[in-house]
Design an enzyme around this catalytic site. Sequence first.
Site, short mmCIF file in Angstrom:
data_model
loop_
_atom_site.label_atom_id
_atom_site.label_comp_id
_atom_site.label_asym_id
_atom_site.label_seq_id
_atom_site.Cartn_x
_atom_site.Cartn_y
_atom_site.Cartn_z
N ASP A 1 -5.82 -11.15 16.46
CA ASP A 1 -5.35 -10.30 15.35
C ASP A 1 -6.44 -10.16 14.29
O ASP A 1 -6.72 -9.06 13.80
CB ASP A 1 -4.08 -10.90 14.74
CG ASP A 1 -3.64 -10.13 13.50
OD1 ASP A 1 -3.05 -9.05 13.64
OD2 ASP A 1 -3.92 -10.61 12.38
N GLU B 1 -4.50 2.74 5.15
CA GLU B 1 -4.73 1.60 4.24
C GLU B 1 -3.98 0.35 4.67
O GLU B 1 -4.49 -0.78 4.54
CB GLU B 1 -4.30 1.99 2.81
CG GLU B 1 -4.62 0.95 1.75
CD GLU B 1 -6.10 0.67 1.63
OE1 GLU B 1 -6.80 1.44 0.99
OE2 GLU B 1 -6.58 -0.33 2.21
N VAL C 1 -5.04 -3.17 7.20
CA VAL C 1 -5.65 -4.44 6.81
C VAL C 1 -5.13 -4.83 5.43
O VAL C 1 -5.24 -4.05 4.48
CB VAL C 1 -7.19 -4.35 6.78
CG1 VAL C 1 -7.81 -5.68 6.34
CG2 VAL C 1 -7.74 -3.95 8.14
N GLY D 1 9.23 -16.44 8.97
CA GLY D 1 8.74 -15.11 9.33
C GLY D 1 7.23 -14.98 9.32
O GLY D 1 6.70 -13.89 9.50
N LYS E 1 -8.50 -6.73 12.97
CA LYS E 1 -8.64 -6.31 11.58
C LYS E 1 -10.12 -6.21 11.18
O LYS E 1 -10.53 -5.27 10.49
CB LYS E 1 -7.91 -7.28 10.65
CG LYS E 1 -6.39 -7.14 10.76
CD LYS E 1 -5.67 -8.21 9.96
CE LYS E 1 -4.15 -7.98 10.01
NZ LYS E 1 -3.40 -9.21 9.71
N THR F 1 4.72 2.09 15.06
CA THR F 1 5.19 1.40 16.27
C THR F 1 4.50 0.04 16.39
O THR F 1 3.48 -0.21 15.73
CB THR F 1 4.91 2.23 17.54
OG1 THR F 1 3.49 2.32 17.74
CG2 THR F 1 5.50 3.63 17.42
N LYS G 1 -2.68 -1.03 13.33
CA LYS G 1 -4.15 -1.15 13.30
C LYS G 1 -4.80 -0.88 14.65
O LYS G 1 -6.03 -0.71 14.73
CB LYS G 1 -4.58 -2.52 12.77
CG LYS G 1 -4.17 -3.72 13.60
CD LYS G 1 -4.59 -5.01 12.89
CE LYS G 1 -3.77 -6.20 13.37
NZ LYS G 1 -2.39 -6.22 12.90
#
Lengths: 340, 340
Positions: free
Chosen positions: A217, A146, A149, A203, A221, A93, A122
């Site tokens: 963001d 996995e 990140v 994109g 991470k 999601t 994440k």
Amino acid sequence: MKTLKLALLGFGSAGRAFARLLLEKEAEIEARYDTQVAVTAIVTGSHGTLTDSAGLDLPAALDTAEAGSRFPGSDTAMEVAERGDYDALLELTPLNIRTGQPAIDHIKTAFGRGKHVVTANKGPIAWAYADLRAEARRRGCLFFYETTVMDGTPIFNLAEYTLKMARVTEVSGILNTTTNYMLQEMAAGKPYEEILAAGRRLGFIEADPAMDIEGYDAAAKLTALLNVLMDAHMTPDRVDRTGIEHITPADIQAAAKRDCVIKLVCRGTVKDGQVQATVKPVEVPRGDLLATIDATSSVVSLTTDLMGKLSIVEHDPLIEQTAYGIFGDVLRVLDGVSRG
Amino acid sequence: MKTLKLALLGFGSAGRAFARLLLEKEAEIEARYDTQVAVTAIVTGSHGTLTDSAGLDLPAALDTAEAGSRFPGSDTAMEVAERGDYDALLELTPLNIRTGQPAIDHIKTAFGRGKHVVTANKGPIAWAYADLRAEARRRGCLFFYETTVMDGTPIFNLAEYTLKMARVTEVSGILNTTTNYMLQEMAAGKPYEEILAAGRRLGFIEADPAMDIEGYDAAAKLTALLNVLMDAHMTPDRVDRTGIEHITPADIQAAAKRDCVIKLVCRGTVKDGQVQATVKPVEVPRGDLLATIDATSSVVSLTTDLMGKLSIVEHDPLIEQTAYGIFGDVLRVLDGVSRG
């Protein structure tokens, strides 16, 4: 032949690319694991839900989704997590970077039912890793992440499977594609608004890029790396964070005169039980590995006690590399299940 | 508690560093694997042999070796491989880059007795990988060789454990430290003889560096990568190989004017069943990852069908990183043995 049933919470571009890869590798998986992988539920954000305990028609579901059509069902992601017929939940999601929810609750629900979980989201790893890890262990569930990140680039698996008994003492890297692309285009002299427009078209840049530009963001991470690799019990809001919103073309030109480029660099250590985590724009000498990480590429460096310093670079990933991350984790579930 | 008995063929700087690491991690290994690792044989090149089926006194053996003293026994490496009391053979003898012998025969002898093998010697992987792999499988033996390329940096384990079902379609990299150091020093304007003298003093350059300078060491490593990762059935003599012996300071300066550096680059692919493998000096643009690989660092890039292109960099390794490669492979033997 055995069957592994998957519920996909989310069917965006990564989920669909994963579905295509699963179809492509169906025969190879069956031969290798003596197991058929069946997708029994697909939940979309606003295009309905499709469920079938016997395994739904994945090619048809892909056609429906790519035509922009709706699935007939209306079960929510949480309803599927609670009551769906699956062995492994795939948490795909959209990220809520401020809380990690509702993905955390989806995962807890799956573990509560003794189900395995693969997450590409994440948020749960950044906000609730230690709790989720403990709950998975208590319930004997597999838990893989996995993709959270650097797509399918092995970071967590690298540390777990290939650096046995080595301890990670520092992580660093360039983890956010949007800012890396923007800094590079600014260095090439392009106007800010033109960069945003081109990045959205390609994109690389989201409609609202604030989470990227302000370093949030990257902080999420970095937090995921610290939590998994260094047992840091960290959350993204505790990262010392500076974005690129105040970096000007003049700053970039001044750095260039010193033979440097500006990169948004993440760095984290644990010293005397204290986590030190920063995300900030840094002037990197042109001869440094970090300076060569182009627009959509990324890098993580791990400093370890036994194996010194290693870096792993992902070059120009496509959505297929995100799909591979999810796919590889599903293979690990198959490995774990077949090993009992 | 179980016991895993190791025979060390070779006790040079890497073997001794491995022995120190084994002692340092003794308690952790026992706790994790419920197994005691006992060294039952150490064979040196010219300082005798030490054997003890009950497990020899490793700290004392280290002291003896580091004092330059002799061990009392006279069994050869082959005699120990044939008759020694061990569960796993550690092939740490000096490389014969022209044939891979006698290391290949040591390993075959161990497999013939149903023993596991860890090799840090790349000769057998470059010259006889497919045969040895097949023999290990027939005999149910474990066979690990991570250290043969880039010390303990995960390359073979990366592909095996973290890139499941992905196929490697190309390998490339900078694999030879000696030439990388020499090219960098030549670029800094140092005279050739001075570079050789300093490199020998620092341990980067062997007494006879011809195997390095002529690209033969790099070709052997490239061959090992091709054999393991791409099932290439290759040998080092079939690599299209050009060393750095004809590179002049003028070449390096001319490259610098084009904003390039000269690196000894390895590259291998398999196309239509044909292996194409080259080692040669290449002008690399300064903005390229390869250009940032300093003196004793190295890099391998893997292009794959499912995970795109990845690179892994080892930064400034010490002998401890070679020791870790051997150590990690011994841990994999422990994993395999405990899993049955």
